[in-house]
Design an enzyme around this catalytic site. Structure first.
Site, mmCIF file in Angstrom:
data_model
loop_
_atom_site.group_PDB
_atom_site.id
_atom_site.type_symbol
_atom_site.label_atom_id
_atom_site.label_comp_id
_atom_site.label_asym_id
_atom_site.label_seq_id
_atom_site.Cartn_x
_atom_site.Cartn_y
_atom_site.Cartn_z
ATOM 1 N N ARG A 192 -20.650 -7.506 0.932
ATOM 2 C CA ARG A 192 -19.202 -7.720 0.915
ATOM 3 C C ARG A 192 -18.864 -8.994 0.127
ATOM 4 N NH1 ARG A 192 -15.513 -6.042 6.169
ATOM 5 N NH2 ARG A 192 -14.281 -4.621 4.918
ATOM 6 N N LEU A 217 0.191 -8.516 8.587
ATOM 7 C CA LEU A 217 0.213 -7.724 7.346
ATOM 8 C C LEU A 217 -0.139 -6.272 7.653
ATOM 9 C CD1 LEU A 217 -2.856 -6.850 6.236
ATOM 10 C CD2 LEU A 217 -2.978 -9.259 5.722
ATOM 11 N N ASP A 273 -18.906 -14.790 5.118
ATOM 12 C CA ASP A 273 -19.185 -13.546 5.847
ATOM 13 C C ASP A 273 -20.697 -13.368 5.934
ATOM 14 O OD1 ASP A 273 -17.117 -10.831 6.287
ATOM 15 O OD2 ASP A 273 -19.287 -10.574 6.529
ATOM 16 N N CYS A 287 -5.918 -0.746 13.608
ATOM 17 C CA CYS A 287 -5.260 -1.606 14.604
ATOM 18 C C CYS A 287 -4.581 -0.882 15.758
ATOM 19 C CB CYS A 287 -4.216 -2.475 13.902
ATOM 20 S SG CYS A 287 -4.971 -3.632 12.767
ATOM 21 N N LEU A 323 -0.426 -7.951 20.173
ATOM 22 C CA LEU A 323 -0.685 -6.644 20.791
ATOM 23 C C LEU A 323 0.617 -5.901 21.025
ATOM 24 C CD1 LEU A 323 -3.408 -7.447 23.497
ATOM 25 C CD2 LEU A 323 -3.721 -6.514 21.216
ATOM 26 N N ARG A 368 -10.350 3.833 8.507
ATOM 27 C CA ARG A 368 -10.585 3.646 9.934
ATOM 28 C C ARG A 368 -9.516 4.388 10.760
ATOM 29 N NH1 ARG A 368 -11.567 -2.784 10.064
ATOM 30 N NH2 ARG A 368 -9.999 -2.674 8.423
ATOM 31 N N GLN A 409 -4.540 2.006 17.507
ATOM 32 C CA GLN A 409 -5.232 2.580 18.663
ATOM 33 C C GLN A 409 -5.991 1.499 19.431
ATOM 34 O OE1 GLN A 409 -6.989 6.467 18.529
ATOM 35 N NE2 GLN A 409 -8.938 5.640 19.219
ATOM 36 N N VAL A 452 1.242 13.440 10.611
ATOM 37 C CA VAL A 452 0.110 14.101 11.263
ATOM 38 C C VAL A 452 -0.490 13.204 12.354
ATOM 39 C CG1 VAL A 452 -1.310 13.321 9.313
ATOM 40 C CG2 VAL A 452 -2.183 15.106 10.761
ATOM 41 N N ARG A 505 2.622 15.046 5.890
ATOM 42 C CA ARG A 505 3.361 13.800 5.651
ATOM 43 C C ARG A 505 4.802 14.050 5.218
ATOM 44 N NH1 ARG A 505 0.778 9.132 7.462
ATOM 45 N NH2 ARG A 505 -1.452 9.473 7.353
HETATM 46 P P1 NAD Z 1 -13.132 -6.099 8.924
HETATM 47 O O1 NAD Z 1 -14.135 -5.317 9.683
HETATM 48 O O2 NAD Z 1 -12.630 -5.590 7.613
HETATM 49 O O3 NAD Z 1 -13.725 -7.575 8.649
HETATM 50 C C1 NAD Z 1 -14.404 -8.344 9.590
HETATM 51 C C2 NAD Z 1 -15.526 -9.084 8.859
HETATM 52 O O4 NAD Z 1 -16.086 -10.064 9.736
HETATM 53 C C3 NAD Z 1 -16.688 -8.193 8.418
HETATM 54 O O5 NAD Z 1 -16.843 -8.267 7.010
HETATM 55 C C4 NAD Z 1 -17.913 -8.779 9.164
HETATM 56 O O6 NAD Z 1 -19.103 -8.729 8.403
HETATM 57 C C5 NAD Z 1 -17.454 -10.202 9.382
HETATM 58 N N1 NAD Z 1 -18.182 -10.940 10.426
HETATM 59 C C6 NAD Z 1 -18.600 -10.501 11.642
HETATM 60 N N2 NAD Z 1 -19.221 -11.511 12.319
HETATM 61 C C7 NAD Z 1 -19.166 -12.606 11.516
HETATM 62 C C8 NAD Z 1 -19.610 -13.959 11.654
HETATM 63 N N3 NAD Z 1 -20.228 -14.385 12.758
HETATM 64 N N4 NAD Z 1 -19.394 -14.805 10.632
HETATM 65 C C9 NAD Z 1 -18.773 -14.405 9.510
HETATM 66 N N5 NAD Z 1 -18.327 -13.127 9.315
HETATM 67 C C10 NAD Z 1 -18.523 -12.255 10.307
HETATM 68 O O7 NAD Z 1 -11.924 -6.358 9.919
HETATM 69 P P2 NAD Z 1 -10.378 -6.649 9.540
HETATM 70 O O8 NAD Z 1 -9.658 -5.383 9.303
HETATM 71 O O9 NAD Z 1 -10.324 -7.723 8.519
HETATM 72 O O10 NAD Z 1 -9.863 -7.211 10.944
HETATM 73 C C11 NAD Z 1 -10.231 -8.482 11.401
HETATM 74 C C12 NAD Z 1 -9.344 -8.844 12.582
HETATM 75 O O11 NAD Z 1 -7.973 -8.887 12.143
HETATM 76 C C13 NAD Z 1 -9.373 -7.847 13.740
HETATM 77 O O12 NAD Z 1 -9.252 -8.550 14.954
HETATM 78 C C14 NAD Z 1 -8.147 -6.998 13.506
HETATM 79 O O13 NAD Z 1 -7.637 -6.451 14.700
HETATM 80 C C15 NAD Z 1 -7.178 -8.013 12.942
HETATM 81 N N6 NAD Z 1 -6.109 -7.450 12.104
HETATM 82 C C16 NAD Z 1 -6.384 -6.471 11.198
HETATM 83 C C17 NAD Z 1 -5.363 -5.966 10.371
HETATM 84 C C18 NAD Z 1 -5.623 -4.876 9.362
HETATM 85 O O14 NAD Z 1 -4.659 -4.342 8.834
HETATM 86 N N7 NAD Z 1 -6.844 -4.525 9.067
HETATM 87 C C19 NAD Z 1 -4.085 -6.498 10.462
HETATM 88 C C20 NAD Z 1 -3.845 -7.513 11.387
HETATM 89 C C21 NAD Z 1 -4.872 -7.977 12.190
HETATM 90 C C1 UDX Z 2 -0.346 -2.102 11.334
HETATM 91 C C2 UDX Z 2 0.932 -2.940 11.518
HETATM 92 O O1 UDX Z 2 2.016 -2.332 10.816
HETATM 93 C C3 UDX Z 2 0.699 -4.348 11.008
HETATM 94 O O2 UDX Z 2 1.848 -5.143 11.250
HETATM 95 C C4 UDX Z 2 -0.500 -4.930 11.732
HETATM 96 O O3 UDX Z 2 -0.762 -6.236 11.260
HETATM 97 C C5 UDX Z 2 -1.718 -4.061 11.535
HETATM 98 O O4 UDX Z 2 -1.436 -2.726 11.974
HETATM 99 P P1 UDX Z 2 -1.495 -0.868 9.276
HETATM 100 O O5 UDX Z 2 -2.267 -0.168 10.329
HETATM 101 O O6 UDX Z 2 -2.223 -1.522 8.167
HETATM 102 O O7 UDX Z 2 -0.583 -2.015 9.932
HETATM 103 O O8 UDX Z 2 -0.449 0.155 8.598
HETATM 104 P P2 UDX Z 2 0.942 0.773 9.103
HETATM 105 O O9 UDX Z 2 1.855 0.764 7.956
HETATM 106 O O10 UDX Z 2 1.431 0.165 10.344
HETATM 107 O O11 UDX Z 2 0.566 2.289 9.381
HETATM 108 C C6 UDX Z 2 -0.249 2.670 10.479
HETATM 109 C C7 UDX Z 2 -0.288 4.179 10.591
HETATM 110 O O12 UDX Z 2 0.981 4.683 11.006
HETATM 111 C C8 UDX Z 2 -0.606 4.887 9.287
HETATM 112 O O13 UDX Z 2 -1.486 5.958 9.537
HETATM 113 C C9 UDX Z 2 0.740 5.380 8.813
HETATM 114 O O14 UDX Z 2 0.640 6.512 7.990
HETATM 115 C C10 UDX Z 2 1.388 5.722 10.143
HETATM 116 N N1 UDX Z 2 2.863 5.712 10.095
HETATM 117 C C11 UDX Z 2 3.524 4.559 9.799
HETATM 118 C C12 UDX Z 2 3.561 6.875 10.407
HETATM 119 O O15 UDX Z 2 2.968 7.905 10.694
HETATM 120 N N2 UDX Z 2 4.933 6.833 10.387
HETATM 121 C C13 UDX Z 2 5.625 5.696 10.102
HETATM 122 O O16 UDX Z 2 6.867 5.738 10.125
HETATM 123 C C14 UDX Z 2 4.900 4.520 9.788
#
Ligand code: NAD
Ligand code: UDX
Length: 459
Positions: free
Chosen positions: A37, A159, A32, A273, A218, A343, A275, A267, A439
């Site tokens: 981090r 996840l 990273d 993710c 998506l 977020r 939005q 709420v 909730r």
């Molecule tokens: P995050 O912001 O927590 O992590 C991204 C990291 O990438 C940051 O630490 C940043 O410093 C690093 N980064 C940016 N440019 C870089 C580079 N050139 N080289 C190395 N590191 C670099 O984001 P996240 O929540 O881990 O999400 C990452 C991706 O996964 C997004 O596309 C998101 O949509 C997707 N995703 C997220 C979740 C979730 O629950 N958070 C679930 C499924 C998919």
């Molecule tokens: C989501 C997807 O579930 C996951 O598969 C994807 O990889 C990333 O986006 P995440 O955002 O981490 O995961 O949590 P999630 O459990 O989906 O909850 C998202 C939001 O929906 C939270 O604010 C949660 O409180 C709300 N939620 C969830 C509700 O309001 N009602 C529900 O029944 C479920």
């Protein structure tokens, strides 16, 4: 085999930790550009709070799991490179407010092309607009040299935060998209399938073409979020009709075609993710000339924004149309329980609305740092003279937060809130003492017996 991952965030960190944990023969390096981090990943205070994560990291770290800021070396040495950097909503230029900002992805592609010395499999782990692999391939190819060959795969992550370790350990499915039509593409797909097959049953590892895989991520998030907006819309109707939204959700969820999950009225949904990914889907539909499809999905976001505003408005209306100078205890700030992630949390929007109405917020969350809360509320802990912010108090103790409060609002469904001593809380609040359960996790009958005025979602 050597794997590297660019991006050590909520996805890159836990996902790679699980691969390293399950595959002791594979060396996994997570790189990273954010030094703080990486330092945190190498310490006892991991940057991500996730139940079970500490154990997985400590079993593998130093053995075959490494965290580094030296991304160029990590790229050079790896056979497979996961790209797991952020893909936030674009805030500028064309597509602002909807399209995904792919600048971090493109920078990774350029680094991979520059620092590779042999063939690589490049894996899209980030959530990306459908057809991104086309651009990735173009950048990689244009910057290629003799001896370099790149295969691009899509392997979106499903996840959910708060349950990441369970989800990674026992996924419903793993999705791998690649160039099914070429020999080299099929070989790359098989290589990644073999990695996951170390612990995931083969029948749960799905392989598709690149575009189906990119689009499925998506669409999965859009369908999940759509269920929440649907039940939240019904919560408003329940409030007008004496129906109870939790009873309605249970009743419809018993139909096996509907199913019981993701029907909890709230709420409003938050998280990094839903939005962002729906807006991205909306943008893609518009881009491909499908405005009606775009409008259909955009309604999921519109309904969510309405639900969040409805909740803050309910608080103001109930407190005799003014919260000016009144202390409101906000319990929970994370976007869901068991995570320190804020977020797009609904709490942030409700909090800002209440601050606009000049309320005094007393906020307690078991895992979110005070700095993060001030940042999300666009406020500072102290004024220019160093005096504490008069409108916001962050409380480690929920009983301190509720002391002398006019209202108590539940914003996150943390389990610990259910066991609070509400008799004690009632004693120390102004009367009438109002509870707004965003909730629906508290025992409302019990609260009413104590003397609280209770407002819940969809009841
Ligand atoms: P995050 O912001 O927590 O992590 C991204 C990291 O990438 C940051 O630490 C940043 O410093 C690093 N980064 C940016 N440019 C870089 C580079 N050139 N080289 C190395 N590191 C670099 O984001 P996240 O929540 O881990 O999400 C990452 C991706 O996964 C997004 O596309 C998101 O949509 C997707 N995703 C997220 C979740 C979730 O629950 N958070 C679930 C499924 C998919
Ligand atoms: C989501 C997807 O579930 C996951 O598969 C994807 O990889 C990333 O986006 P995440 O955002 O981490 O995961 O949590 P999630 O459990 O989906 O909850 C998202 C939001 O929906 C939270 O604010 C949660 O409180 C709300 N939620 C969830 C509700 O309001 N009602 C529900 O029944 C479920």
């Amino acid at each position: 085999m050597k794997i590297c991952c660019l991006g050590a965030g909520y996805v890159g960190g836990p996902t790679m930790a699980m691969i390293a944990y399950k595959c002791p023969d594979i060396t996994v390096t997570v790189a990273d550009i954010n030094e703080a981090r990486i330092n945190a990943w190498n310490s006892d205070e991991l940057p991500v709070f996730e139940p079970g994560l500490d154990d997985v990291v400590s079993a593998a770290r130093g053995r075959n799991l490494f965290f580094t800021t030296d991304k160029n070396k990590a790229i050079k040495e790896a056979d497979i490179i996961f790209v797991s950097v952020g893909t936030p909503t674009k805030t500028y230029g064309s597509g602002a407010g909807k399209a995904a900002d792919l600048k971090y992805i493109e920078l990774c592609a350029r680094d991979i092309a520059e620092f590779s010395e042999g063939p690589k499999i490049v894996v899209e782990k980030s959530t990306l607009p459908v057809r991104t692999a086309e651009g990735l391939k173009t950048v990689l190819k244009a910057n290629s040299r003799p001896g370099l060959e790149f295969q691009v795969l899509s392997n979106p992550e499903f996840l959910a935060e708060g349950t990441a370790i369970d989800d990674l350990n026992d996924p419903d499915r793993v999705l791998i998209g690649g160039e099914e039509e070429t020999e080299a593409g099929r070989k790359a797909i098989a290589t990644l399938v073999d990695v996951y097959a170390n612990w995931v049953p083969r029948e749960r590892i799905l392989t598709t073409n690149l575009w189906s895989s990119e689009l499925s991520k998506l669409v999965a998030n859009a369908f999940l979020a759509q269920r929440i907006s649907s039940i939240n819309s019904i919560s408003a109707l329940c409030e007008r009709t004496e129906a109870n939204v939790d009873q309605v959700a249970y009743a419809i969820g018993q139909d096996s075609r509907i199913g019981p999950k993701f029907l909890k009225a709230s709420v409003g949904f938050g998280g990094s993710c839903f939005q962002k990914d729906i807006l991205n889907l909306v943008y893609l539909c518009e881009h491909f000339g499908l405005p009606d499809v775009a409008a259909y999905w955009e309604q999921v976001i519109i309904m969510n924004d309405w639900q969040k505003r409805r909740f803050s408005q309910k608080i103001v209306n109930t407190l005799f149309n003014t919260v000016n100078g009144k202390r409101i205890a906000m319990l929970g700030f994370a976007f869901k329980k068991d995570t320190n992630d804020t977020r797009e949390t609904a709490a942030m929007y409700v909090g800002r609305d209440l601050l606009d109405e000049q309320a005094v917020l007393a906020i307690h969350d078991p895992k979110v740092s005070p700095d993060q809360i001030f940042y999300d509320l666009k406020e500072k802990p102290t004024d220019a003279e160093g005096k504490p912010n008069k409108q916001i108090e962050i409380c480690e103790d929920p009983y301190v937060a509720t002391q002398k409060a006019h209202g108590l609002a539940i914003l996150t469904e943390w389990d610990s809130f259910k066991d609070l001593d509400f008799e004690k809380i009632y004693e120390n609040m102004y009367k009438p003492a109002f509870v707004f359960d965003g909730r629906n996790i508290l025992d409302h009958e019990k609260l009413r017996k104590i003397g609280f005025e209770v407002f819940a979602i969809g009841r």
